[in-house]
Design an enzyme around this catalytic site. Structure first.
Site, PDB file in Angstrom:
ATOM      1  N   ASP A  14       0.851  -1.187   0.000  1.00 37.62           N
ATOM      2  CA  ASP A  14       0.000   0.000   0.000  1.00 37.62           C
ATOM      3  C   ASP A  14       0.887   1.238   0.000  1.00 37.62           C
ATOM      4  OD1 ASP A  14      -2.658   1.395   0.426  1.00 37.62           O
ATOM      5  OD2 ASP A  14      -1.594   2.078   2.209  1.00 37.62           O
ATOM      6  N   GLU A  16       0.871   5.488   0.709  1.00 42.22           N
ATOM      7  CA  GLU A  16       0.223   6.728   1.141  1.00 42.22           C
ATOM      8  C   GLU A  16       0.870   7.855   0.342  1.00 42.22           C
ATOM      9  OE1 GLU A  16      -2.403   6.974   2.977  1.00 42.22           O
ATOM     10  OE2 GLU A  16      -2.428   4.828   3.426  1.00 42.22           O
ATOM     11  N   HIS A 161      -5.311   4.422   7.652  1.00 42.31           N
ATOM     12  CA  HIS A 161      -4.752   5.072   6.458  1.00 42.31           C
ATOM     13  C   HIS A 161      -3.234   5.219   6.581  1.00 42.31           C
ATOM     14  CE1 HIS A 161      -8.543   5.881   4.462  1.00 42.31           C
ATOM     15  NE2 HIS A 161      -9.027   6.250   5.624  1.00 42.31           N
ATOM     16  N   ASP A 166      -2.743  -0.797   6.950  1.00 40.83           N
ATOM     17  CA  ASP A 166      -3.779  -1.023   5.945  1.00 40.83           C
ATOM     18  C   ASP A 166      -3.604  -2.347   5.205  1.00 40.83           C
ATOM     19  OD1 ASP A 166      -4.871   1.342   6.701  1.00 40.83           O
ATOM     20  OD2 ASP A 166      -4.616   2.371   4.786  1.00 40.83           O
TER      21      ASP A 166
END
Length: 496
Positions: A14, A16, A161, A166
């Site tokens: 993931d 960000e 988040h 996540d």
């Protein structure tokens, strides 16, 4: 180089990123997190997470901090992406990739980051996008398909988040969904999608959104700039976990899992057709920037026709609300008039406020709208549609309804409505979906734009100018907010 045949682990990852605040700004990676997962036992073998310092700290806007809690101070001493590129490449290359909405977001951002440092990106040997997979197999029984909604449905807590948290939540959500589908496929006559009732299924309840055990906002405590790899003992080889029922077959089709002699079982990771469909759709809007993206596409462009009703032609008793199939989930609301989608034409609406560029999509393009004064007749029709649609939504939702007609305190006798101007991407270019025309004296001609230029359109749609508009009524129920969005299909601007 290690062969992909020797890399059986699934790499959940993931990113960000920053949130663009102006057209063409693009994204900057702020954090990368991943776990390597045994494909048979679905247990975590290794993990890695690091903050990433962007080339320009000013890209971290207030909107970005609100989305993920990562501040400029948190990344000021973090490595740049070029510093971690070798590590990221080693984790991902030649492995199966998995993540939520990675096809349209994380994979695109990752390839852009490698291109910016003139490095070839890692390549997967297969991709599992849990957003696409669960939308197709699990349906929207948990509400929308956001990770936060799925986690809340299964009682897994609040989404932070942050990258590593996540991806771990993503794995747990897949396990739970796979287990439900496994049970359903085992006894399809007893267990059906509608027979499951979860105590955590109120994903659109406002009180739930405001009160969680994890706090009321994203995590703001920064981790160290880089976490070392955590190694866990590799589990013994065992039976395939029911997660593979997600990719191999749908609920209620247990016979498809049976391998007959001489029959080659389909690759459970072959999501090519579904991914092709998703890649051809417009990018979904960022949650932090707007509610739900408009579903208009290039095929929705409307020419002059009798499909648009004048206000006097709208019979309120003939207005109904129904649901229609929608690829992002089983159903989408639609407002009908005598069995056909309700679309309205209004002439000589005065522009109260010009173009708003407050929200942007994932490509950094503004999502445009403008505000016009609403006549008493128009207010009557829209208020009635509001009441009908609200009663329909209230039957199974606790979302907060946003009236389509805006009446500000102190200006109740000066109601307004907001008209959306959707766009569509065609390759590297963008064009307006709305047909835009100019009226000069007695002639009307279609406005021609040299390119996608908001400034050109701002010169046409100015406060105090008048417009004739044909628009559709697009109901939405998304992230504790519901209402009717007015989408302009055709616009005639009076230039006199």
């Amino acid at each position: 180089m290690v062969s992909s045949l020797d890399r059986p682990e699934i790499a959940f990852f993931d990113l960000e990123t920053t949130v663009p605040t102006r057209p063409g700004q693009g994204f900057a990676i702020l954090e990368f997190g991943s776990i390597l997962v045994c494909p048979r036992k679905l247990v975590e073998l290794e993990s890695y997470e690091t903050l990433v310092k962007p080339h320009d700290l000013s890209l971290i806007s207030t909107l970005s901090v609100r989305a993920n809690g990562i501040t400029p101070d948190a990344v000021v001493s973090a490595p740049s992406f070029s510093d971690i590129a070798d590590k990221v490449y080693d984790i991902l290359h030649g492995r199966i990739w998995a993540g939520h909405n990675i096809v349209r977001f994380d994979c695109v951002r990752l390839r852009d980051a490698f291109a910016q440092i003139n490095r070839p990106p890692p390549e997967p040997k297969g991709t599992i996008d849990s957003l696409a997979l669960l939308t197709q197999r699990f349906g929207r029984r948990a509400g929308d398909m956001k990770m936060a909604s799925l986690a809340n449905y299964f009682g897994l807590g609040k989404q932070s988040h942050r990258s590593l948290d996540d991806v771990r939540m993503n794995l747990e959500v897949l396990k739970y969904c796979a287990t439900v589908l496994f049970l359903e496929s085992s006894l399809p006559d007893i267990f059906t999608e509608n027979s499951w009732i979860s105590p955590n299924a109120t994903t659109r309840n406002r009180s739930n959104a405001k009160s969680t055990t994890d706090g009321t906002g994203p995590s703001t405590s920064p981790p160290s700039s880089s976490r070392n790899i955590e190694r866990h003992n590799s589990p013994p080889t065992g039976p395939t976990h029911p997660i593979f029922s997600l990719a191999a077959s749908g609920a209620g089709e247990p016979d498809q899992n049976r391998v007959e002699p001489g029959h080659v079982q389909p690759d459970p990771f072959d999501l090519g057709p579904l991914i092709d469909k998703i890649e051809n759709e417009p990018l979904e809007a960022n949650v932090a920037m707007e509610e739900e993206s408009s579903t208009a596409t290039a095929s929705n462009t409307i020419t002059e026709s009798t499909e648009f009703l004048g206000l006097d032609d709208v019979s309120i008793p003939s207005v109904t609300v129904t649901t229609v199939p929608f690829f992002r989930g089983p159903q989408k609301m639609q407002i009908l008039h005598r069995g056909t989608p309700l679309q309205i034409r209004c002439d000589a609406l005065k522009v109260r406020f010009g173009l708003s560029t407050r929200f942007v999509d994932l490509a950094g393009r503004p999502r445009l709208s403008f505000v016009v004064d609403a006549s008493p007749n128009l207010c009557g029709v829209l208020d009635s549609c509001d009441d009908i649609a609200k009663r329909f939504v209230d039957s199974d939702s606790n979302s907060e309804w946003r009236p389509v007609v805006s009446r500000k305190p102190g200006f109740y006798n000066s109601p307004t409505i907001r008209l959306q101007l959707p766009t569509v991407a065609e390759g590297d270019s963008v064009r307006w979906i709305t047909e835009i025309h100019q009226k000069e004296s007695s002639s009307i001609q279609r406005a021609v734009f040299s390119r996608y230029d908001v400034a050109e359109l701002e010169q046409l749609i100015r406060p105090g100018s008048f417009v004739d508009v044909c628009f559709s009524l697009d109901p939405y129920d998304y992230q504790q907010n519901a209402g009717i969005r007015l989408v302009a299909k055709k616009l005639i601007v009076d230039s006199n």
